[in-house]
Every structure is written in structure tokens, then in C-alpha cells.
Design a protein around this motif. Structure first.
Motif, PDB file in Angstrom:
ATOM      1  N   THR A  70       0.830  -1.218   0.000  1.00  9.04           N
ATOM      2  CA  THR A  70       0.000   0.000   0.000  1.00  9.04           C
ATOM      3  C   THR A  70       0.862   1.265   0.000  1.00  9.04           C
ATOM      4  O   THR A  70       0.684   2.120  -0.877  1.00  9.04           O
ATOM      5  N   PRO A  71       1.821   1.417   0.927  1.00  9.15           N
ATOM      6  CA  PRO A  71       2.644   2.635   0.873  1.00  9.15           C
ATOM      7  C   PRO A  71       3.594   2.656  -0.319  1.00  9.15           C
ATOM      8  O   PRO A  71       3.938   3.736  -0.824  1.00  9.15           O
ATOM      9  N   ALA A 102       1.638   4.047  -3.114  1.00 13.25           N
ATOM     10  CA  ALA A 102       1.447   5.485  -2.896  1.00 13.25           C
ATOM     11  C   ALA A 102       2.702   6.262  -3.298  1.00 13.25           C
ATOM     12  O   ALA A 102       2.620   7.305  -3.958  1.00 13.25           O
ATOM     13  N   HIS A 103       3.860   5.746  -2.903  1.00  9.55           N
ATOM     14  CA  HIS A 103       5.113   6.427  -3.246  1.00  9.55           C
ATOM     15  C   HIS A 103       5.326   6.457  -4.764  1.00  9.55           C
ATOM     16  O   HIS A 103       5.704   7.493  -5.323  1.00  9.55           O
ATOM     17  N   GLN A 115       3.099   6.377  -7.041  1.00 14.16           N
ATOM     18  CA  GLN A 115       2.148   7.340  -7.610  1.00 14.16           C
ATOM     19  C   GLN A 115       2.648   8.774  -7.426  1.00 14.16           C
ATOM     20  O   GLN A 115       2.482   9.603  -8.315  1.00 14.16           O
ATOM     21  N   GLU A 116       3.252   9.048  -6.283  1.00 18.57           N
ATOM     22  CA  GLU A 116       3.820  10.385  -6.061  1.00 18.57           C
ATOM     23  C   GLU A 116       4.906  10.690  -7.089  1.00 18.57           C
ATOM     24  O   GLU A 116       5.137  11.848  -7.423  1.00 18.57           O
ATOM     25  N   GLU A 120       0.284   1.752 -13.422  1.00 14.13           N
ATOM     26  CA  GLU A 120      -0.157   0.967 -12.273  1.00 14.13           C
ATOM     27  C   GLU A 120      -1.261  -0.026 -12.631  1.00 14.13           C
ATOM     28  O   GLU A 120      -1.320  -1.119 -12.074  1.00 14.13           O
ATOM     29  N   ASN A 169      -6.579   0.486  -1.935  1.00 16.34           N
ATOM     30  CA  ASN A 169      -6.268   1.445  -0.867  1.00 16.34           C
ATOM     31  C   ASN A 169      -5.711   2.751  -1.422  1.00 16.34           C
ATOM     32  O   ASN A 169      -5.708   3.778  -0.745  1.00 16.34           O
ATOM     33  N   ASN A 170      -5.222   2.689  -2.653  1.00 22.37           N
ATOM     34  CA  ASN A 170      -4.672   3.864  -3.336  1.00 22.37           C
ATOM     35  C   ASN A 170      -5.579   4.309  -4.489  1.00 22.37           C
ATOM     36  O   ASN A 170      -5.129   4.978  -5.421  1.00 22.37           O
TER      37      ASN A 170
END
Length: 72
Positions: A33-34, A37-38, A40-41, A47, A66-67
């Protein structure tokens, strides 16, 4: 400009390693999950291609969800 190689260079190998190591669903979700997120940043733009590779793994699908990345 997008980060198209993030999937096959960064995300996919980690997801595969977790699967091959027999990681629990909880560990896969908490790890990925993180990570998603990273990426995507950093403007990950493939994805959905990676999601397609792991549709048979509910924990990985949930990490994407979750993202806010879901299969259309």
C-alpha cells in the motif's frame, strides 16, 4: 512525463518476491500500500498494468484499492 518503468522495475518484482516468500495477506497489503502510494507520487502511470498481473491475489488488489486504483 510518467514513470512507466515503475511497474516492471520496482513494483512487480517486490510483489512477486512477497508471493514467492509466502508472505501473509496482511504483510503484502501493509508493504505494498505505501509502496504504491510512493510510486504514484513519482508519477507512476502504468499501475493498472501491474494490477492486471496480480488480480488473482486479493491482498495485492486491496493494496491497489487502498490507493484508489481499481480495475475498470
Amino acid at each position: 512525463m510518467g514513470f512507466g518503468s515503475a511497474g516492471y522495475k520496482l513494483f512487480d518484482p517486490i510483489a512477486r518476491a512477497l508471493i514467492e516468500a509466502g508472505a501473509s495477506d496482511e504483510l503484502k497489503e501493509k508493504t505494498l500500500t505505501p509502496h504504491i502510494a510512493h510510486l504514484q507520487e513519482e508519477d507512476w502511470d502504468t499501475e493498472e498494468d501491474s494490477l492486471e498481473l496480480f488480480l488473482d491475489d486479493p491482498a495485492i488488489v486491496k493494496a491497489f484499492a487502498n490507493n484508489d486504483i481499481t480495475r475498470d
